[in-house]
Design a protein around this motif. Structure first.
Motif, short mmCIF file in Angstrom:
data_model
loop_
_atom_site.label_atom_id
_atom_site.label_comp_id
_atom_site.label_asym_id
_atom_site.label_seq_id
_atom_site.Cartn_x
_atom_site.Cartn_y
_atom_site.Cartn_z
N TRP A 71 -3.15 14.83 1.33
CA TRP A 71 -4.41 14.09 1.14
C TRP A 71 -5.05 14.45 -0.21
O TRP A 71 -5.74 13.64 -0.82
CB TRP A 71 -5.36 14.39 2.29
CG TRP A 71 -6.67 13.66 2.23
CD1 TRP A 71 -7.90 14.19 2.08
CD2 TRP A 71 -6.86 12.23 2.33
NE1 TRP A 71 -8.86 13.20 2.07
CE2 TRP A 71 -8.25 11.98 2.21
CE3 TRP A 71 -5.99 11.15 2.48
CZ2 TRP A 71 -8.79 10.71 2.27
CZ3 TRP A 71 -6.53 9.86 2.52
CH2 TRP A 71 -7.91 9.65 2.42
N GLN A 102 -3.60 14.70 -2.99
CA GLN A 102 -3.05 13.79 -4.00
C GLN A 102 -3.88 12.50 -4.06
O GLN A 102 -4.14 11.96 -5.13
CB GLN A 102 -1.60 13.42 -3.64
CG GLN A 102 -0.56 14.26 -4.31
CD GLN A 102 -0.47 13.97 -5.79
OE1 GLN A 102 -0.97 12.98 -6.30
NE2 GLN A 102 0.15 14.88 -6.51
N VAL A 103 -4.25 12.02 -2.89
CA VAL A 103 -5.04 10.79 -2.83
C VAL A 103 -6.37 11.02 -3.53
O VAL A 103 -6.81 10.21 -4.37
CB VAL A 103 -5.29 10.36 -1.36
CG1 VAL A 103 -6.21 9.15 -1.30
CG2 VAL A 103 -3.96 10.07 -0.66
N ARG A 132 -6.04 11.28 -7.34
CA ARG A 132 -5.85 9.97 -7.97
C ARG A 132 -7.16 9.19 -8.00
O ARG A 132 -7.47 8.50 -8.97
CB ARG A 132 -4.79 9.16 -7.23
CG ARG A 132 -3.40 9.58 -7.60
CD ARG A 132 -2.38 9.09 -6.61
NE ARG A 132 -1.18 9.89 -6.74
CZ ARG A 132 -0.04 9.43 -7.23
NH1 ARG A 132 0.06 8.20 -7.62
NH2 ARG A 132 1.01 10.22 -7.32
N LEU A 133 -7.90 9.30 -6.93
CA LEU A 133 -9.18 8.60 -6.87
C LEU A 133 -10.10 9.10 -7.97
O LEU A 133 -10.69 8.32 -8.72
CB LEU A 133 -9.83 8.83 -5.49
CG LEU A 133 -11.25 8.30 -5.34
CD1 LEU A 133 -11.26 6.78 -5.38
CD2 LEU A 133 -11.87 8.80 -4.04
N GLU A 186 -8.79 8.92 5.91
CA GLU A 186 -7.93 10.10 5.94
C GLU A 186 -7.16 10.18 7.26
O GLU A 186 -5.97 10.53 7.29
CB GLU A 186 -8.76 11.38 5.76
CG GLU A 186 -7.89 12.63 5.70
CD GLU A 186 -8.70 13.91 5.50
OE1 GLU A 186 -9.93 13.82 5.34
OE2 GLU A 186 -8.07 14.99 5.52
N TYR A 236 -4.29 7.88 7.10
CA TYR A 236 -3.27 8.45 6.21
C TYR A 236 -2.44 9.49 6.95
O TYR A 236 -1.20 9.44 6.94
CB TYR A 236 -3.97 9.07 5.00
CG TYR A 236 -3.07 9.88 4.09
CD1 TYR A 236 -2.32 9.26 3.09
CD2 TYR A 236 -2.99 11.26 4.21
CE1 TYR A 236 -1.51 10.01 2.24
CE2 TYR A 236 -2.18 12.01 3.37
CZ TYR A 236 -1.44 11.38 2.39
OH TYR A 236 -0.63 12.12 1.56
N HIS A 287 0.02 7.04 -2.21
CA HIS A 287 -1.17 7.74 -2.70
C HIS A 287 -2.08 6.82 -3.50
O HIS A 287 -3.31 6.87 -3.35
CB HIS A 287 -0.74 8.97 -3.52
CG HIS A 287 -0.16 10.04 -2.66
ND1 HIS A 287 0.92 10.81 -3.03
CD2 HIS A 287 -0.49 10.47 -1.42
CE1 HIS A 287 1.21 11.66 -2.06
NE2 HIS A 287 0.38 11.47 -1.08
N ASP A 288 -1.48 5.96 -4.32
CA ASP A 288 -2.30 4.99 -5.05
C ASP A 288 -2.99 4.03 -4.08
O ASP A 288 -4.16 3.67 -4.26
CB ASP A 288 -1.43 4.17 -6.02
CG ASP A 288 -1.12 4.94 -7.29
OD1 ASP A 288 -1.67 6.04 -7.46
OD2 ASP A 288 -0.30 4.45 -8.09
N PHE A 296 -3.88 4.47 -0.96
CA PHE A 296 -5.01 5.11 -0.27
C PHE A 296 -6.16 5.40 -1.24
O PHE A 296 -7.33 5.30 -0.85
CB PHE A 296 -4.55 6.36 0.46
CG PHE A 296 -4.07 6.05 1.85
CD1 PHE A 296 -4.94 6.07 2.93
CD2 PHE A 296 -2.76 5.70 2.07
CE1 PHE A 296 -4.50 5.75 4.20
CE2 PHE A 296 -2.31 5.38 3.35
CZ PHE A 296 -3.18 5.41 4.42
N ALA A 297 -5.84 5.76 -2.48
CA ALA A 297 -6.91 5.96 -3.47
C ALA A 297 -7.65 4.64 -3.69
O ALA A 297 -8.88 4.61 -3.79
CB ALA A 297 -6.33 6.49 -4.78
N VAL A 300 -1.70 -0.38 0.55
CA VAL A 300 -0.42 0.31 0.30
C VAL A 300 0.65 -0.70 -0.14
O VAL A 300 1.42 -0.45 -1.08
CB VAL A 300 0.04 1.07 1.56
CG1 VAL A 300 1.47 1.60 1.39
CG2 VAL A 300 -0.92 2.22 1.86
#
Lengths: 248, 161
Positions: free
Chosen positions: A27, A29-30, A33-34, B13, B16, B42-43, B45-46, B69
């Motif tokens: 998490w 990593q998420v 990136r955000l 989260e 995820y 990851h991108d 979810f961001a 995703v």
């Protein structure tokens, strides 16, 4: 509607992309990136707002052109970008070969066609028509008929690709008819030069094309177009790649 | 019924952590490589977190995240050989050479059939959920998957004969 399960299809697909239970969720990593994109967005808002706006406008225009568009199969038959999956803009001309050459011992073909939108579409394909493998790239741009100082319609359009499957990194592009030489200034301080090639007559566009290779790991920072007597016709500044390239 | 607005970070989260391996598998099927798949998840979810305030509750949170995703995975796939462009529109790259019959057959499917197939068999979503992600009715999902199944079976028959 009851959900169906096709055991044959399931078994066929199972081996194609096996589950990767060994990879653990991260998490962090998420969140990284955000925060990275938020920081970068804030920085670009404060530094380059006018340029960013132009890019957004260009993207909107390009998206509008691409929606639902497919290349006319008859015109582009055989080339990888004629595959409907690419959503390449519809052709208003035949796909013509502009230039061929060899880089790192591998032949390549630069092709172009005129799109119904008025854009010039160009593609670099390692090898020739039979190639569907990695290393190719294509895109479309509107090139002004005469020299212009409009920032929304630069006299040069540049596409980069390659650095894959043994094929070198490259920049190809189209420019207004007055551009006879291009200088590609690279991120390592060096430059690559190329003469432009006139568009074949059956393409019927007032443009010239160029293709240059450069070593993997660097990227073009600026492309300058010059006339026959060395006068600068125009230049485009490139942004660094969004992702790093893994060089062989 | 009043629609909800926004998504809590904890809710994203939880999605995820709970569905990580399913997202990863579908992303790999779309993006074409394990590394790109991890980046895409990851991108994605961001992106979901970044735009969570605009979530209006028209679809479920899971549907919203799946779309993020999938979009990220498509973005990973397309610019694989193109680092950036200037003065140009979207750019395209050729697909990898198919190494197996089934891969070739799946690659030849229209994009929506392919994505529906991945969501059904790699994420185990039912027709309702697939329909929400792809904005289709469940009946259309069934028809789309039937076409994909038939195309794959035809391809196998061709190989056998």
């Amino acid at each position: 509607v009851t959900t169906q399960n096709d055991p044959l299809v399931r078994s066929l697909l199972e081996a194609e992309v096996p589950p990767r239970e060994d990879v653990a969720p991260d998490w962090g990593q998420v969140l990284r990136r955000l925060h990275a994109t938020q920081d970068s967005a804030a920085a670009s808002r404060s530094r380059v707002r006018p340029h960013r706006k132009r890019r957004l406008l260009a993207l909107v225009a390009a998206t509008a052109v691409l929606v639902g568009a497919t290349l006319a199969a008859a015109a582009g038959r055989g080339w990888w970008f004629a595959n409907p999956d690419t959503d390449a803009p519809t052709s208003a001309s035949d796909v013509v070969v502009v230039e061929t050459g060899t880089w790192s011992g591998q032949p390549w073909t630069l092709t172009a066609y005129r799109a119904t939108s008025g854009e010039i579409c160009m593609a670099l394909t390692p090898g020739g028509k039979e190639n569907t493998g990695p290393g190719g790239a294509m895109s479309c741009a509107r090139i002004p008929e005469a020299n212009t100082t409009s920032p929304d319609l630069p006299p040069i359009a540049v596409l980069t690709g390659g650095a894959q499957g043994g094929f070198p990194a490259y920049a190809v592009g189209a420019a207004t008819d007055a551009v006879r030489d291009v200088e590609v200034r690279l991120s390592d301080g060096r430059s690559a030069q190329a003469k432009t090639t006139a568009a074949p007559a059956n393409l019927d566009v007032p443009a010239r094309f160029f293709a240059v290779q450069f070593k993997c790991g660097v990227y073009p920072k600026q492309v300058i177009g010059r006339s026959e007597d060395g006068t600068t016709i125009g230049a485009v500044t490139m942004e660094p790649p969004s992702r790093s390239v893994i060089c062989p | 019924m009043k629609k909800r607005r926004g998504l809590a970070v904890a809710e994203v989260e939880e999605l995820y952590r709970h569905g990580f391996h399913r997202y990863l598998r579908v992303a790999e099927a779309i993006a074409g490589s394990p590394d790109a798949a991890l980046d895409a998840v990851h991108d994605g979810f961001a992106n979901a977190l970044r735009s969570r305030d605009s979530f209006r509750g028209d679809a479920s949170a899971a549907t919203w995240v799946w779309r993020c995703v999938i979009n990220a995975a498509h973005a990973m796939h397309r610019p694989r050989t193109v680092e950036f462009t200037n003065g140009m529109g979207d750019s395209f790259s050729p697909p990898d050479p198919p190494s197996t019959t089934i891969r070739s057959a799946v690659a030849a499917l229209p994009d929506r059939q392919r994505t529906a197939l991945f969501l059904r068999y790699y994420a185990d979503l039912d027709y309702d959920s697939i329909g929400q992600v792809l904005d289709m009715r469940p009946g259309t999902v069934a028809a789309t998957l039937n076409k994909a199944h038939a195309a794959l079976r035809r391809k196998l028959e061709e190989v056998r004969t």
